[in-house]
Design a protein around this motif. Structure first.
Motif, short mmCIF file in Angstrom:
data_model
loop_
_atom_site.label_atom_id
_atom_site.label_comp_id
_atom_site.label_asym_id
_atom_site.label_seq_id
_atom_site.Cartn_x
_atom_site.Cartn_y
_atom_site.Cartn_z
N TRP A 9 -12.37 11.35 25.28
CA TRP A 9 -12.75 12.45 24.39
C TRP A 9 -11.82 13.67 24.52
N VAL A 10 -10.76 13.51 25.29
CA VAL A 10 -9.72 14.55 25.40
C VAL A 10 -8.44 14.00 24.78
N ALA A 11 -7.84 14.77 23.86
CA ALA A 11 -6.57 14.39 23.24
C ALA A 11 -5.42 15.06 23.99
N SER A 12 -4.28 14.41 24.04
CA SER A 12 -3.15 14.97 24.78
C SER A 12 -1.84 14.66 24.08
N ALA A 13 -0.82 15.38 24.47
CA ALA A 13 0.55 15.13 24.02
C ALA A 13 1.48 15.57 25.13
N GLU A 14 2.61 14.88 25.27
CA GLU A 14 3.56 15.21 26.32
C GLU A 14 4.98 15.01 25.82
N LYS A 15 5.91 15.72 26.45
CA LYS A 15 7.33 15.57 26.12
C LYS A 15 8.15 15.68 27.39
N PHE A 16 9.19 14.87 27.45
CA PHE A 16 10.09 14.90 28.59
C PHE A 16 11.38 15.65 28.24
N GLY A 17 11.45 16.16 27.02
CA GLY A 17 12.54 17.02 26.58
C GLY A 17 11.94 18.24 25.92
N ASP A 18 12.77 19.06 25.29
CA ASP A 18 12.28 20.30 24.70
C ASP A 18 12.31 20.27 23.18
N ALA A 19 11.29 20.90 22.59
CA ALA A 19 11.20 21.04 21.15
C ALA A 19 12.06 22.22 20.69
N THR A 83 0.58 22.47 30.60
CA THR A 83 1.31 22.46 31.86
C THR A 83 2.78 22.18 31.61
N HIS A 84 3.60 22.60 32.53
CA HIS A 84 5.03 22.30 32.44
C HIS A 84 5.65 22.36 33.83
N CYS A 85 6.62 21.51 34.04
CA CYS A 85 7.47 21.57 35.22
C CYS A 85 8.82 21.02 34.80
N SER A 86 9.75 20.97 35.69
CA SER A 86 11.10 20.54 35.34
C SER A 86 11.08 19.15 34.72
N GLY A 87 11.53 19.05 33.46
CA GLY A 87 11.64 17.78 32.77
C GLY A 87 10.35 17.26 32.16
N TYR A 88 9.30 18.07 32.14
CA TYR A 88 8.02 17.58 31.62
C TYR A 88 7.18 18.72 31.09
N ARG A 89 6.56 18.52 29.91
CA ARG A 89 5.61 19.46 29.33
C ARG A 89 4.46 18.65 28.74
N VAL A 102 -11.03 22.03 30.06
CA VAL A 102 -10.06 21.01 30.46
C VAL A 102 -8.97 21.70 31.25
N GLY A 103 -8.58 21.10 32.36
CA GLY A 103 -7.48 21.64 33.16
C GLY A 103 -6.51 20.55 33.54
N ILE A 104 -5.23 20.75 33.26
CA ILE A 104 -4.21 19.78 33.67
C ILE A 104 -3.07 20.51 34.38
N ASP A 105 -2.39 19.78 35.23
CA ASP A 105 -1.22 20.34 35.92
C ASP A 105 -0.23 19.23 36.21
N ALA A 106 1.06 19.55 36.12
CA ALA A 106 2.13 18.61 36.47
C ALA A 106 3.07 19.28 37.45
N GLU A 107 3.56 18.52 38.39
CA GLU A 107 4.45 19.02 39.43
C GLU A 107 5.51 17.97 39.75
N PRO A 108 6.64 18.38 40.29
CA PRO A 108 7.61 17.39 40.77
C PRO A 108 7.02 16.63 41.96
N HIS A 109 7.30 15.35 42.05
CA HIS A 109 6.80 14.56 43.17
C HIS A 109 7.73 14.75 44.37
N GLU A 110 7.53 15.86 45.03
CA GLU A 110 8.31 16.20 46.22
C GLU A 110 7.45 17.07 47.11
N PRO A 111 7.72 17.08 48.42
CA PRO A 111 6.88 17.87 49.34
C PRO A 111 6.93 19.36 49.01
N LEU A 112 5.84 20.02 49.32
CA LEU A 112 5.83 21.48 49.22
C LEU A 112 6.75 22.07 50.28
N PRO A 113 7.35 23.21 50.02
CA PRO A 113 8.09 23.90 51.09
C PRO A 113 7.16 24.15 52.29
#
Length: 215
Positions: A9-19, A83-89, A102-113
């Motif tokens: 029941w939640v609609a979504s859209a994503e892009k790996f580049g920029d509009a 949400t947005h992070c490097s290479g993803y929105r 609704v809450g979403i978040d995206a992050e790079p898959h790398e350890p936190l500092p």
């Protein structure tokens, strides 16, 4: 990626580049008039994804201004998250008569500092992360924790209008791809202190989500 951890029941859209910036409405342009190029691209593509997602629930394209603390102001009758992070929105939306938030978040898959983890996690959470890391060192569990708390905030703030500190929510992560967030502060606007969510790791990205259905 994001649709894999959202209910039907939640609609979504994503892009790996920029509009292109021409996808903005004139009313949105002042919000990035002084922004650096990276921030401009994040804003433009985030709004583009939001309108694509809104179209999937039958909402005519419209401006999505920036509200208090930068939160998107959604068209009447809808709720959502960007949400947005490097290479993803990405964006996720739902009708307000179906979902409370609704809450979403995206992050790079790398350890936190190293210096960041103690500022966002309790000693018990850090201990749990250590155990999970020993069981599966290929997953950046600390980054999942951070992302999950970001998703919690994106549900909390639109409902309450109040800041939520990292220390005011405890997250238990399950290796199966779910998590449960427990709020340590109460607010009648949110009506619960228990928020179930989902997470996924895909390629070089992490994504988390929480969707609160309307009773």
């Amino acid at each position: 990626m994001i649709d894999a951890i959202l209910p039907s029941w939640v609609a979504s859209a994503e892009k790996f580049g920029d509009a292109p910036e021409e996808t903005l409405f004139p009313e949105e342009r002042p919000f990035i008039s002084r922004a650096v190029d990276r921030r401009r691209r994040e804003f433009v593509t985030g709004r583009h994804c939001a309108r694509l997602a809104l179209a999937r629930i039958g909402v005519t394209p419209a401006p999505i201004p920036r509200g208090e603390r930068g939160a998107p102001v959604w068209p009447a009758g809808t709720v959502g998250s960007i949400t947005h992070c490097s290479g993803y929105r990405a964006a996720a939306v739902a009708p307000a008569d179906v979902a409370r938030a609704v809450g979403i978040d995206a992050e790079p898959h790398e350890p936190l500092p190293d210096e960041v983890l103690p500022t966002i996690a309790s000693p018990d959470e850090i201990a749990a992360l250590r155990v999970m890391g020993e069981a599966d060192g290929a997953v950046c569990w600390d980054r999942i924790l951070f992302s999950a708390k970001e998703s919690v905030y994106k549900v909390w703030f639109p409902l309450t209008g109040r800041w939520l500190d990292f220390s005011e929510v405890v997250v238990d992560i399950e290796p199966s791809g779910t998590f449960r967030a427990r709020l340590l502060v109460a607010d009648p606007a949110i009506g619960t202190n228990d928020l179930p969510g989902r997470w996924t790791v895909s390629d070089r990205l992490i994504a988390t989500s929480i969707a609160l259905p309307r009773p």
